[in-house]
Structure formats: C-alpha cells, structure tokens
Design a protein around this motif. Sequence first.
Motif, short mmCIF file in Angstrom:
data_model
loop_
_atom_site.label_atom_id
_atom_site.label_comp_id
_atom_site.label_asym_id
_atom_site.label_seq_id
_atom_site.Cartn_x
_atom_site.Cartn_y
_atom_site.Cartn_z
N TYR A 30 7.39 13.34 -2.85
CA TYR A 30 7.29 11.89 -2.63
C TYR A 30 7.82 11.53 -1.23
N ARG A 62 2.81 9.24 5.64
CA ARG A 62 2.15 7.93 5.78
C ARG A 62 2.74 7.09 6.90
N GLU A 103 7.88 5.31 -8.68
CA GLU A 103 7.30 5.34 -10.03
C GLU A 103 5.78 5.53 -9.99
N ASP A 104 5.13 5.00 -8.94
CA ASP A 104 3.68 5.27 -8.78
C ASP A 104 3.46 6.77 -8.67
N HIS A 105 4.34 7.42 -7.94
CA HIS A 105 4.17 8.82 -7.61
C HIS A 105 4.56 9.72 -8.79
N TYR A 134 11.87 4.75 1.20
CA TYR A 134 10.81 3.79 0.85
C TYR A 134 10.97 2.50 1.66
N SER A 190 8.17 1.00 4.30
CA SER A 190 7.32 -0.12 3.90
C SER A 190 7.86 -1.51 4.24
N ASP A 196 5.59 12.66 1.40
CA ASP A 196 4.41 11.80 1.45
C ASP A 196 4.71 10.52 2.24
N PRO A 240 3.14 3.74 -1.75
CA PRO A 240 3.44 3.98 -3.17
C PRO A 240 4.95 3.98 -3.43
N THR A 241 5.35 3.40 -4.56
CA THR A 241 6.75 3.47 -4.96
C THR A 241 6.97 4.81 -5.66
N SER A 275 0.82 -1.22 0.00
CA SER A 275 0.00 0.00 0.00
C SER A 275 0.85 1.27 0.00
#
Length: 878
Positions: free
Chosen positions: A64, A71, A44-46, A149, A153, A67, A41-42, A39
């Motif tokens: 990013y 989270r 590249e998602d962002h 990241y 995560s 963010d 975001p990586t 859940s």
Amino acid sequence: MLRRAFTALSALSLCIAAAPAFAETAEYFQVEGVTYDASVPTFEDHAGYEIGDRPVRYGDMIPYLRDLAERSDRISVETIGYSHELRPILTFTVTSPENHANLENIRATHLERLAGRAAPDAAPMVLWINFGVHGAETSSMDAAIPLLYHYASASGAEVEAQLDNAVMIFTVVYNPDGHARRIDHTETFWSYGENTDLNDAAHTMWIEARTNHYWFDLNRQWLLLTQPEAKAWIAKWHEWKPMVSADYHEMGSASPYYFHPGEELRRNPLIPERARELTKGIGERHAAYLDSQAHLYWTEGGFDNFYIGKGSTYPQINGSLGILFEAGAARGGAVETERGLVTTAENVRTQFRTALTTIQGSLDLRTEITAYQRDFFAENARQTERGGQTGWVFTAEGDPERAARFVRLLNMHDIEVSTLSANVTVDDRTYPAGSSFYVSMDQTNNRMVRGIFERFTEFDENVFYDVSGWTLPLAYDLDYAAVRGNAVRNAIGAAAEGAFQSAPVPDRASYGYVFDWSHSFAPRALNRLLSADLMVRATMEETAVRTTSGTVELGRGSIFVPFDRQETPREQIHAIMETIAAEDGVPVFAATSGLTPVTGRDLGASSIVRILEEPRVVLAYDGGLSRYDVGEVWWTLDYRHRMPVTLVEKSRLGSLDWTDYTHLVLVGSLDPQDAVLDEELTGSVLTWVEAGGTLIATRDAALWAQGAIQARKDAEAGEEPGAKDVAETAEAEAPESEAERLNFGDMGVRDAEHVIGGAIFAADLDTTHPLGFGYADRDLPVHRNVSFTLERPLDNPYAIPVQYSDNPLLTGYASERRQDEIGGSPSVVAQRMKAGAVILMADNPVFRGTYPGTEKLLMNAIFFSGLIDQPQGDYSDD
Ligand SMILES: [Zn+2]
C-alpha cells in the motif's frame, strides 16, 4: 464446489464486517478542514479492512505504501537494507515535486549549511521520523499509513508549505522481523469476540516481537550497530543529518501519552541544554492537539537521555533534536485498562497527529532549530582539543580484526580514523605502525568521539533508564590512550576503513597446520575443523613451531591439525585451511616438523598439546530466562562463529537425551527467581556434568548454579542440604540497626542507589588458564549489570580465571558499597566437577553483542572446557 466455497467466504467476510467494534474508517485519520484527493486509495480500499479492525499485515502495509509512493510525485521510496530474515527496510522521502527533482543538491547544501558554509535558508529543513523500531508496538508502525496517505492526498496551504520547506524522511517498519512475529501471534490468537482482557493471549506477545531476529533490542543499537537494521538506518541518517528525529514507541497500556523532552537531570552531559528548550517548543504543538482531544498526557519524566544508543538520545549527540513518543499500548487490538479502554485506532491517530505536529512544530521554529544545529557543529569545530588532549590512539595486539571492527564502527558514526604510519609511544606503550589507529578531536563529529572514548563516573543523579557506562574501547578490550599535543602529528597516515583482512593463502604442509588463538575468528576457524571431523589439538603452553615460513611463536590455545592418523585426505584439509585464511582472516602456517625449539613442547607431547572435542551446545531459552541474553549468545555462536547451537525451551530440558550434547548454556533471567531449574532437572543436569558435560551459567543462572552445586556437595558429605545457606542468609538479612528515617519524596532516587544498571569494571584475567587463552594481556574490562557477587571456591585456588580488581569501576555508575563488594570478588569461576566442568560467569560476556573483549571467554568456555584440570595437591591450609 467453487460456488460453495465462495458463499462460505462471503458469509465469513460479512461476519467480520459486522463485528469490528474498534475499527475506524479512513475519515477518522484525516485532519479536520483538510481536503483529500478522493482518487488516492485509502488503506481500507487497498487491504479490505480498516485500521483497528485486525492487525495490519506487513504484506498489506508495504504494498500500500509503495503504491502511494508510485502515485504521488511528493513521495519516493528506497530500500536501505534487509533484516536477518531478508525483509526489506524502507525509507520514504516526502517533499514537494520541485524539491524531489533537486534532492541531491538540497542534501549537499544542507550539509554545507550545518558546517556554517551556506545560508540558514539555503535549503529546506531536514526532518526524520522513525517508525516501528519495536515490532510489538502497533501504533508506532501503523501511524505511517495515515501519515503517508496524508502527504499523498492532502491539499491546502499548510501541507504545501510543509512540502516546500522540509525534506521529510520516514523509516517505515524499521524492524520488519519483529513486526512479522507480532502479526503472526496476534492473528493466531485473534477472536471474533475482540477480547479486551489484557491477559488474553492475543495481547501477551511483547519481548519476542519487540526485538529483531536474534532478540536484540534495536532501540539500544544506535551506538553499537551490530545488527543489519541499525547499520542500514545509521548510514541513511548520517547521509542526511536531520535537524529533528522523532522516534515512535508504545509503553504499558495503562499509561497516558508521553512525549519528550525527557528527565531534566538525566541528560547526557554532551547534549547542549538548548536542545530541551527547542524540544519543549515543538512540544507545544503536540500538547495543543492532545488538549483539543481532552487526552491525558505527560512529558519531561520517566525517560532519560543518558545512554547514547537510544533513538531519542543518539540524535542529540549528533546535532539533532531527538524526540521520543510513547503511547499506552493497545496490543494490536483494544484492551481494557485502569484508565479505560485503549484502542489501536486511537493510538494510530494520536501518533499520526503528533508526527504532523512534529513537522509543523519544527517549521514554526525553523530559524531557531537551524541555528541550533549550526551552533552545535560550530562548537564541535572549536573543540579540537580538551585540556591539551588532541585525540585517541588504539590497537588490538594479536587481533587485527578486533581493531578493524572498531574502525568500521567509528566510520559508521561518521568519525574519521587514520592509520599510524610510524610507531608512536603514549603512556609508555608503543602503538605499532600499520596495526594502530588514530582518531583526532579535530573533526566534525568529535562530540561522538567523546561519547565513545571518554569514561563517566560522576553523575548528577544516580537513576538510569539504561546502562550508565559504555566506553567502547573498553568493551573491545583495546589498548588505547589519549594523545596530547602534537605527539602523533608526524605519524598520521591514510584514512582507515577497517576492511576485513583475509590472511595469506597458506603453504602446503608436510606435517600439519598450526594457527594462533588470538584472532577474533579463531573460534570460527576451529569450528570448521571440528565439524569436518578432523582431529584437532590445542597447546596448553606457549611454544614455537618450525614452518615453511620459519619458526613461528604460538601462544597458549594455539590450534594444531596434525596429518598423523587423519582420515580426511590432505588435499581436503588444505582446502579448509585456505577457507580459514580467506574467510576467517586467521593466518595459517604449514608445519614442517613435530620437533619444536622449545624443550618439552614438541607437537606430540600429549599433555601439552591436547585433543579437542567437537562441542554440541544446548542453549536454554524462556521459562524466565532473558531473551536478550539468550539472543546475544545465539547471535555470537550462530552468526559470528557459524556454529550450530540447539535452542531448547527451559521446560523441555528434562526430555533431552543428554548424551547427545556436550555443553549447556544457561543465561541470566529477568527475575532472579526464574534463574533456576527444578529439583529433578537440577539432579539430571549435575549428573550429566559429572559424567563429562559442561555447564556454562551466566548472571543469575551462575548464582543459582553455585548454590545448587554446593547443595549437592553438602548432600554427598552427609550434611543437611542447604542448612548452612539458610543460616547464612538469615544472618545476612538481619538488620544491624533500625532503618534511618527518610523523606518519602526521596524514595525513587534512594531505591536506585545500589542498582547497577550497567557499568564497566576492571578485572584481572589469568592468561595461563584455558579460559584466558588467546588474550594478549591480563587486563580485561568486564560489563556488569548485576549486584550480587560469586563465592570463591575454598578448595581450588586455580578456579578463578577472572577476578575483579580492588578498585574496579572503570566507567558508569555503581555506589561505593557495590564497588567495595565487587572489588576482589570472582568474575568467572571455572572448575572440574568429576568428569565434567562448571563455568560460572557473574556477568554476560556478550552483552548486546558488543563486548569482543569478553566474547572470547565464552568461546573458550565452549572449546576449551575439557582443558580445565583439577588440582591434585593439598591446598586446605593455604
Ligand atoms: Zn518501543
């Protein structure tokens, strides 16, 4: 219309999506066997692109990472400062949610622990990673993306243990202005074809992006702290005093990966030997990762730990382990090198993985590293004196701001400074109460006190990656002395903060205003007056003036603003004087009479009190001129003295209308061959000088200018141009005997023997010369990093305002041969050339923005060049 635009855009994105041969998906940056929360975001998602696909924009990266912090209850983010271009500098603190809830308590316990007042395991380890000091170095910034990241995560025993047992602080994009410049450049030259040729423009941006706004190398700033990025970061660093400090960089593309410890013999003597062993221990972890990838790498070479202003050395003088990492640069994309293809994605992954191994490697050695830091400070606590020496005393006569600036610098290094509450005499000099300061050796950070105050002239090996001498009281041209025993015990006053001091509001004048030239910001004050179109005069002699505060003694170069014939209303002049007192701190006096108590020096004596002109300065850049040198002059004039300076590319100088300008500043070059103007431009510059312009040339440019001026004189005298020079050069280069046979293996050390990487030399300053105005005495320490010497003008005995002393080396390394050559040679040559002036400085007077001592030479060269007179006597036989 809208639909068509949308279709075109989709086609474009498809095109880009089809091409990224060097991009890698998020999985590539994940650690094998670790479970990641899908859940989160990586990148590249962002951002819509993968790392390695295209340069990661600041505007994509920062939101990013913010963010992720938003989270994750493991990550918090803080803005610790702003760059010159007003971009924020961020630190991310990563630790377990429980530690986050208790962070201030952990910090306090950690500081107690390093002082030996809390148990070794009373708090988690404190680890620091520095990303993006050099904006050109892509992977040393972008590695923060997979790292944050990962901590946002990842789950599993290892990551949980790291979060429980460490508080990790990551500075991210420490140099945002350089980073932004790199992105702008690589995007400008970005191509669908993904050109891997190192010569392609997309890969050529280096120095401009490496540095900050004023082209300062921030990886030399840890000691000097003149730039906002470094000030922000040092405050946070000392708030936490981390146990390990990793610093991420890139080097030449062809080089395999590098990590510390550095060169064994090139270690600052203030760093304990044990630091190397522990750094090596952590290094086992980096090596294991690189071995698993079968990557080439190297360690313990090339990079030294001598100059304490670098990110991997400063921590080591402060009880931390400083670890340098260097990846062969992929220059923002992918490049073909002699060791094969080098890609950004792979570099980012390697730097990310060695950040993880730094963290785990430190935790593996938790007991040893914790003990090391405690022992380091315990050793400091025992060093309350050295050979009977208990501290240092200093002052800056006539310039309280220079001493205050030094106090502020010491405080930023977490060094306590006291004011002197009574006069103290040391080595026959009296340090007056109120304007003098004391630094005791009896304080936690006394190793840094030694690093700043002590001089070094003996070295194990004479090869230096950077400057070898930086004794800062010399750079600040302070009066200072080592204190022995209890000499100041009864004179220690309150803690000093070095706050900038405004001067008292000046009285309203009836005749005009005067102020002395000795204050650091007198040039800024003068510039305010000249740019307001006031008629301003400077005194060529010492004098005394009757003022509302009684008779005031004034040194040479003091500034006088008469009311006589000014077009500006008196109210307005008074308002400027109020600003000068408040914002520049310069004491302004209200003159009541033009008659002075000093014979022949009344304020209307126009040969003694001379009119000054508003300077309009051109500062040449590029075309081989050193960006560092240019940036330092730019920062000094623009930032410190708030005076406009026109930056002109060297290749465009020929197109200027020279009548618009009064001064040209030409700085040193990276390669001495580049410190030249072509023949036509040389002709027009010298013609402009003869018509009234002033050429200020430093380092290699001074050497070039000296030759160019001589050639012009020779041509005017009818001699064959340059004939004499060539003959002399040939003679100088003819070997006296055959070269001695030496071992090939000694070449590296022997090559460096006569190089002056940067040392401080003693010079004698003529304080009666306009370039010497505002100085309290004749002793002037000068920074030098060139080995040539300037020639002595044969026909003008007044042309050497600054000359090296006979035994000039004060601190740093210079071979005996170089010391002999430099001793007694000119440091500055200044003379008239018809209506203009030529000022040649063998050295850079504003090196790294950290030489307030010699800074005034530059400001005097700009404001007082018109006061340099040509001798009229006959000196040919003297
Ligand atoms: Zn770097």
